[in-house]
Design an enzyme around this catalytic site. Structure first.
Site, mmCIF file in Angstrom:
data_model
loop_
_atom_site.group_PDB
_atom_site.id
_atom_site.type_symbol
_atom_site.label_atom_id
_atom_site.label_comp_id
_atom_site.label_asym_id
_atom_site.label_seq_id
_atom_site.Cartn_x
_atom_site.Cartn_y
_atom_site.Cartn_z
ATOM 1 N N HIS A 74 0.733 -1.248 -0.013
ATOM 2 C CA HIS A 74 0.047 -0.102 -0.095
ATOM 3 C C HIS A 74 0.909 1.102 -0.088
ATOM 4 O O HIS A 74 1.817 1.328 0.548
ATOM 5 C CB HIS A 74 -0.913 -0.072 1.179
ATOM 6 C CG HIS A 74 -2.027 -0.939 1.203
ATOM 7 N ND1 HIS A 74 -3.115 -0.847 1.996
ATOM 8 C CD2 HIS A 74 -2.037 -2.134 0.564
ATOM 9 C CE1 HIS A 74 -3.911 -1.901 1.837
ATOM 10 N NE2 HIS A 74 -3.278 -2.764 1.064
ATOM 11 N N GLU A 76 0.944 3.813 1.873
ATOM 12 C CA GLU A 76 1.458 4.125 3.154
ATOM 13 C C GLU A 76 2.708 3.126 3.615
ATOM 14 O O GLU A 76 3.384 3.792 4.006
ATOM 15 C CB GLU A 76 0.378 4.138 4.284
ATOM 16 C CG GLU A 76 -0.968 4.798 4.145
ATOM 17 C CD GLU A 76 -1.773 4.112 3.250
ATOM 18 O OE1 GLU A 76 -2.988 4.454 3.421
ATOM 19 O OE2 GLU A 76 -1.507 3.472 2.436
ATOM 20 N N CYS A 104 -6.119 2.121 5.724
ATOM 21 C CA CYS A 104 -6.940 0.973 6.180
ATOM 22 C C CYS A 104 -6.118 0.393 7.561
ATOM 23 O O CYS A 104 -5.303 1.143 8.110
ATOM 24 C CB CYS A 104 -6.610 -0.349 5.145
ATOM 25 S SG CYS A 104 -4.754 -0.803 5.044
#
Length: 186
Positions: A74, A76, A104
């Site tokens: 992801h 991040e 998330c």
């Protein structure tokens, strides 16, 4: 060995911020720019940037799950890995991460584990958001660290980026999506 995404992912380009520390809007604009790189490889266009306590860009990332076949790639996570390498420590105390979509659970947990000071994000994610939508991992008092959260920065622009990606994907007979749920609040 952790995967960082496509060539160049996570390695910040030199950034010159004029004047004082960049604003939340400045950081989200950079994250939006990075998100465009994810779409080039068929990944959901989400971008992230990590700013050091001194106001220097130390990590950049964009979604790279499709490009790398890594389920943890992801935006991040890619940006946090790059920041940890750049600073020589997993402990990112004082750092701020800006991301185009609410993190998330996995990414929020990583932000807590990295001891980030702040997470700034664009649009809310009602299905998987862990910064206040579905869960609030970042500010959970049961955890050893809490992160300041500022959401809704350039919200409509960030939501449109993801929504347009899924509209295009639908037009190409891609898999079902949840684009209709990524809408600005209010």
């Amino acid at each position: 060995m952790p995967v960082d995404g496509p060539s160049g992912a996570g390695r910040p380009a030199p950034r010159t911020w004029t004047g004082e520390r960049p604003s939340d809007v400045d950081l989200i604009r950079l994250a939006i720019e990075l998100a465009g790189r994810a779409a080039e490889t068929g990944d959901v266009p989400i971008g992230a940037v990590v700013l050091s306590a001194e106001g220097v860009t130390v990590g950049e990332g964009w979604n790279a799950r499709e490009a790398t076949t890594d389920p943890t790639a992801h935006a991040e996570i890619v940006a946090l890995r790059a920041a940890a390498r750049a600073l020589g420590s997993w402990n990112l105390t004082g750092c701020t991460m800006a991301v185009t979509v609410e993190p998330c659970t996995m990414c929020a947990g990583a932000a807590v584990a990295a001891r980030l000071a702040t997470v700034v994000f664009g649009c809310w994610e009602p299905k998987t958001g862990a910064a206040g939508s579905l869960w609030d991992v970042l500010r959970d008092r049961r955890l050893p660290h809490r992160v300041e959260v500022r959401g809704g920065v350039l919200e409509a622009e960030c939501a449109a980026l993801v929504r347009e990606f899924f509209v295009d994907r639908r037009a190409g007979a891609g898999p079902p999506d949840r684009a209709d749920q990524l809408r600005p609040r209010g």
